[in-house]
Design an enzyme around this catalytic site. Structure first.
Site, PDB file in Angstrom:
ATOM      1  N   ASP A 111     -49.012  21.390  19.182  1.00 52.45           N
ATOM      2  CA  ASP A 111     -48.484  20.331  18.512  1.00 52.45           C
ATOM      3  C   ASP A 111     -47.286  20.923  17.583  1.00 52.45           C
ATOM      4  OD1 ASP A 111     -50.650  19.237  18.574  1.00 52.45           O
ATOM      5  OD2 ASP A 111     -51.246  19.210  16.950  1.00 52.45           O
ATOM      6  N   HIS A 115     -44.801  24.028  13.438  1.00 55.76           N
ATOM      7  CA  HIS A 115     -45.846  23.346  12.515  1.00 55.76           C
ATOM      8  C   HIS A 115     -46.609  23.695  11.516  1.00 55.76           C
ATOM      9  CE1 HIS A 115     -48.730  20.050  13.638  1.00 55.76           C
ATOM     10  NE2 HIS A 115     -49.090  19.834  13.441  1.00 55.76           N
ATOM     11  N   HIS A 148     -55.410  24.120  13.381  1.00 59.65           N
ATOM     12  CA  HIS A 148     -56.284  22.452  13.048  1.00 59.65           C
ATOM     13  C   HIS A 148     -57.589  22.252  13.671  1.00 59.65           C
ATOM     14  CE1 HIS A 148     -52.212  21.337  11.144  1.00 59.65           C
ATOM     15  NE2 HIS A 148     -52.921  22.026  10.607  1.00 59.65           N
ATOM     16  N   ASP A 193     -58.481  19.561  15.647  1.00 58.19           N
ATOM     17  CA  ASP A 193     -58.804  18.900  16.722  1.00 58.19           C
ATOM     18  C   ASP A 193     -58.676  19.519  18.425  1.00 58.19           C
ATOM     19  OD1 ASP A 193     -55.719  18.524  15.308  1.00 58.19           O
ATOM     20  OD2 ASP A 193     -55.235  17.831  16.824  1.00 58.19           O
ATOM     21  N   HIS A 194     -57.902  20.994  17.569  1.00 59.00           N
ATOM     22  CA  HIS A 194     -57.641  21.975  19.000  1.00 59.00           C
ATOM     23  C   HIS A 194     -58.489  23.450  18.976  1.00 59.00           C
ATOM     24  CE1 HIS A 194     -53.396  20.376  19.856  1.00 59.00           C
ATOM     25  NE2 HIS A 194     -53.681  19.896  18.492  1.00 59.00           N
ATOM     26  N   HIS A 208     -51.747  13.848  22.959  1.00 64.61           N
ATOM     27  CA  HIS A 208     -52.055  13.785  21.614  1.00 64.61           C
ATOM     28  C   HIS A 208     -50.768  12.987  20.608  1.00 64.61           C
ATOM     29  CE1 HIS A 208     -51.165  15.884  16.999  1.00 64.61           C
ATOM     30  NE2 HIS A 208     -52.579  16.967  17.894  1.00 64.61           N
ATOM     31  N   HIS A 235     -53.418  26.977  17.445  1.00 63.75           N
ATOM     32  CA  HIS A 235     -53.386  26.990  16.598  1.00 63.75           C
ATOM     33  C   HIS A 235     -55.045  26.443  15.338  1.00 63.75           C
ATOM     34  CE1 HIS A 235     -52.509  22.948  17.017  1.00 63.75           C
ATOM     35  NE2 HIS A 235     -52.973  22.346  16.455  1.00 63.75           N
TER      36      HIS A 235
END
EC number: 3.1.26.11
Length: 308
Positions: free
Chosen positions: A212, A142, A64, A66-67, A270, A62
């Site tokens: 997530d 999410h 976000h 941090d990914h 995570h 996805h």
């Protein structure tokens, strides 16, 4: 053949001095599959002496940061080091546009072919297949469109018991025996029963990556009996309300999912930066599912190629 997972990052949105953003490398045979690519992923690849030029596929769950914030940098380094092999990139809608803008304004023209596969994150769907494995998406719940991934080895051939094989068998007949067929004559009469001259095949291994997501029991049909399950565990159960509000899960919920799906091994990751010591998260999970581990930086988890 190797079936091995290396953890590069275990932190949630905010990194810390000891924990990096989400990224993992799954090695299957001689292929390297990169799963998510948080900021600093290429530094972690160097840290653990993983040759990024061997990566064949990249999967982004996805959008976000941090990914995926490490993705443009990693692709640029591959380009600067002269990569020629095509690279397959699987990701949600919008990722191709983001990369195009970054490369356009930096004047970057990749030296290799980047093949983008846009994912439908809302369904279970096969997105990749070769002679060894299949990869399917699994829908997460999410704040933005998000999916997980399941990697499965294809069925393996049955070993032949050489001393029991009649000398008259042809090569095509031997192949049919390896794949579970009986040998029959043209009239359909049984000549040789497969079970009499073969052994059971080795177990086809599997890995499920649950990115997530809120706790989502309707994923259970997809996760049944997988060998290795990674499930996010951002919070302890005393913060379950916070987990629900932010569309995340607790360590207890991850363990409940693993137990209900009867997986062999659970990995937790995570983690919220608020937890300096991760022991309580592991303890919480192991109270429900004893075969649980922390998916922390540098950890390696292998699934042995054997009969189950």
């Amino acid at each position: 053949m190797d079936f091995e997972l290396r953890i590069l990052g275990s932190s949630s949105a905010t990194p810390s001095a000891n924990r990096h953003h989400t990224a993992q490398v799954l090695t299957i045979g001689n292929q390297l599959h990169l799963i998510d690519c948080g900021e600093g992923t290429q530094m972690q690849l160097m840290q653990y002496k993983i040759k990024h030029q061997r990566i064949c596929n990249i999967y982004i769950s996805h959008l976000h940061g941090d990914h995926y914030f490490g993705l443009a940098g990693l692709l640029s380094t591959m380009h600067l080091q002269g990569r020629q092999l095509p690279l397959h990139l699987f990701g949600p809608p919008g990722l191709s546009e983001i990369l195009s803008l970054q490369f356009r304004y930096s004047g970057t023209n990749l030296s290799f072919k980047l093949i983008f596969h846009e994912l439908d994150t809302a369904c279970y769907k096969k997105i990749f297949e070769d002679k060894l494995i299949t990869v399917h998406t699994i829908p997460m719940e999410h704040r933005v469109p998000t999916c997980g991934f399941i990697f499965r080895e294809k069925p393996k051939p049955r070993p032949l018991i050489k001393e029991k094989l009649p000398p008259y068998l042809t090569p095509p007949q031997l192949v049919r025996l390896k794949w579970g067929e009986d040998i029959k004559d043209e009239q359909g009469n049984l000549i040789l029963a497969n079970k009499d001259v073969t052994l059971d095949p080795k177990h086809s291994r599997s890995y499920a990556y649950c990115s997530d997501s809120r706790y989502k029991p309707d994923l259970l049909p997809y996760l049944q009996n997988v060998d290795l399950l990674y499930h996010e565990a951002t919070f302890l159960s005393d913060m379950e309300e916070r987990a629900n509000q932010t569309f995340h899960s607790t360590a207890r919920q991850a363990a409940e999912m693993a137990a209900a799906a009867q997986v062999r091994h659970l990995l937790l990751g995570h983690f919220s930066v608020r937890y300096k010591d991760l022991t309580p998260l592991l303890t919480e999970a192991q109270e429900i599912f004893p075969k649980a581990d922390l998916a922390t930086e540098g950890s390696i988890f292998s699934v042995v190629d054997q009969h189950r």
